[in-house]
Scaffold this active site. Structure first.
Site, PDB file in Angstrom:
ATOM      1  N   SER A  52       0.798  -1.226   0.000  1.00 15.12           N
ATOM      2  CA  SER A  52       0.000   0.000   0.000  1.00 15.12           C
ATOM      3  C   SER A  52       0.831   1.277   0.000  1.00 15.12           C
ATOM      4  O   SER A  52       0.312   2.350  -0.320  1.00 15.12           O
ATOM      5  CB  SER A  52      -0.966   0.020   1.187  1.00 15.12           C
ATOM      6  OG  SER A  52      -0.287   0.280   2.388  1.00 15.12           O
ATOM      7  N   LYS A 102       0.497   4.822   6.673  1.00 11.79           N
ATOM      8  CA  LYS A 102      -0.030   5.652   5.581  1.00 11.79           C
ATOM      9  C   LYS A 102       0.626   7.035   5.661  1.00 11.79           C
ATOM     10  O   LYS A 102       1.286   7.372   6.628  1.00 11.79           O
ATOM     11  CB  LYS A 102      -1.554   5.816   5.684  1.00 11.79           C
ATOM     12  CG  LYS A 102      -2.351   4.531   5.716  1.00 11.79           C
ATOM     13  CD  LYS A 102      -2.354   3.794   4.409  1.00 11.79           C
ATOM     14  CE  LYS A 102      -3.142   2.498   4.529  1.00 11.79           C
ATOM     15  NZ  LYS A 102      -2.700   1.470   3.651  1.00 11.79           N
TER      16      LYS A 102
END
Length: 190
Positions: A52, A102
């Site tokens: 990701s 993230k």
């Protein structure tokens, strides 16, 4: 008298051995306490389990996450953070102790949106030279609530992020990813 002399000779030697063991045990105890304190309050190692964050971070990368700076100031747009899953992700079956990583895109009070392959912050397209590819799903303009953040993976089209589960509460943030120590060919600051 001879057995008495023998005991006198062994006593200093066994005392020396015992002192040596005590010193070693003390050093081990101190090292364990320091390791626990450092990991709990200062920094800890983390492993990247998914794609990701490509191309910035690869599956299998190992990082140092520092925990001190956010005690003095909030995360900033562009910071790569590690956090515990918010309640929505926990409702979807992710364990509370599973860490996510993230990039911060929006801070409290800012407006975030995604349109035509670009991420917008307060109406301005972000210059994102760190992403794998432009995002292909639109996201309507949303104001980031107070005490929360909007986060996205750098691999925009393969990231389970704020677009799908909502805003990230500050209380869930563990720390900031600062340094990659493995693999050695990508060793260095992030």
């Amino acid at each position: 008298m001879i057995p008495h002399e023998s005991e006198a000779k062994d006593s200093p030697a066994s005392s020396k051995i015992w002192r040596s063991w005590q010193e070693n045990l003390t050093l081990v105890a101190i090292a364990l306490c320091l390791a626990f304190l450092i990991r709990t309050f200062i920094a800890e190692p983390r492993f990247i389990p998914s794609d990701s964050m490509l191309p910035t971070l690869h599956t299998g990368d190992r990082l140092v996450v520092e925990k001190i700076s956010y005690k003095f100031h909030p995360p900033k747009t562009g910071d790569i953070i590690v956090f515990q899953p918010p309640e929505e992700l926990q409702r979807r079956g992710y364990p509370k102790d599973q860490a996510f990583i993230k990039r911060v895109i929006g801070e409290p009070g800012e407006i975030v949106s995604v349109a035509k392959g670009k991420v917008y912050l307060n109406g301005q397209a972000l210059q994102e030279d760190y992403i794998a590819e432009p995002p292909n799903n639109p996201y309507p303009p949303q104001v980031v609530p107070e005490g929360e953040f909007f986060v996205m993976g750098d691999n925009r089209n393969d990231s389970n992020d704020s677009r799908y589960w909502g805003f990230l509460p500050r209380k869930n943030i563990i720390g900031r990813a600062t340094f990659r120590f493995w693999p050695l060919d990508r060793f260095g600051f992030i």
